[in-house]
Design a protein around this motif. Structure first.
Motif: not given
Length: 196
Positions: A2, A100-101, A122, A127, A129, A181
């Motif tokens: 992260l 990254d998040g 998601s 992704h 993340k 992550a």
């Protein structure tokens, strides 16, 4: 890993000073954890509070703003970097690519739309993340009830509803995002040849 977090939040301040205090607290925790901010690039509302605090504390801040919102959201000119893009679709795609998040903090319809689109991506496997909801003073209580209702009614898989990280404390939010992550180690594939 992260290293950067995209934060969705209001371009307005809202009625409670608690929201702005939460943004400043989130900025402090991100600085403590050496996490860069990716956000919508505006200087107004909670977006501005978060970016200003990150800058004041010496953090790295990347803004992405559509050219037609340069005046409405008042583009922040003191960021580490500011990308001016053609539209909202490009903005959201770029924020997703750079982070990254994700954290949805208090905000309005635009913030809700960003949260739901990120969640939908998601679910579609676009992704993997982590996504957090910063539930300041119960701001998102009703939304959490709705998401659980969608799962109960069979319109969302429970694993996706359960995967949302809901926290009121910024430090705990970042801790849980960091854990989520971190890629799980997969068992090594056996080497050699096996006869059955």
């Amino acid at each position: 890993m992260l290293k950067s977090v995209c934060v969705y939040c209001g371009s307005s301040m809202g009625v409670s000073e608690t929201h702005a205090e939460a943004m400043r607290a989130l900025a402090r925790e991100m600085i403590n954890e050496n996490i860069a901010l990716v956000y919508g690039g505006g200087k107004v509302g909670l977006m501005g509070v978060l970016a200003d605090e990150m800058i004041r504390l010496g953090g790295e801040v990347t803004g992405i703003i559509p050219k037609d919102l340069m005046d409405k959201e008042v583009a922040h000119e003191e960021l580490t970097r500011l990308y001016i893009v053609k539209d909202m679709h490009e903005r959201k795609a770029m924020m997703s690519d750079l982070a990254d998040g994700f954290i949805a903090a208090p905000g309005g319809i635009g913030t809700m739309e960003e949260l739901f689109e990120t969640s939908a991506w998601s679910q579609l496997g676009l992704h993997d993340k982590p996504i957090g909801v910063l539930n300041v003073n119960g701001f998102y209580d009703s939304l959490i009830v709705l998401i659980n209702h969608l799962a109960k009614e069979g319109f969302a898989q429970e694993k996706y509803a359960d995967s949302l990280i809901v926290e009121s404390d910024p430090k705990e939010m970042l801790r849980r995002l960091r854990i989520a992550a971190t890629p799980e180690e997969k068992p090594a594939k056996p080497s050699g040849r096996f006869l059955i």
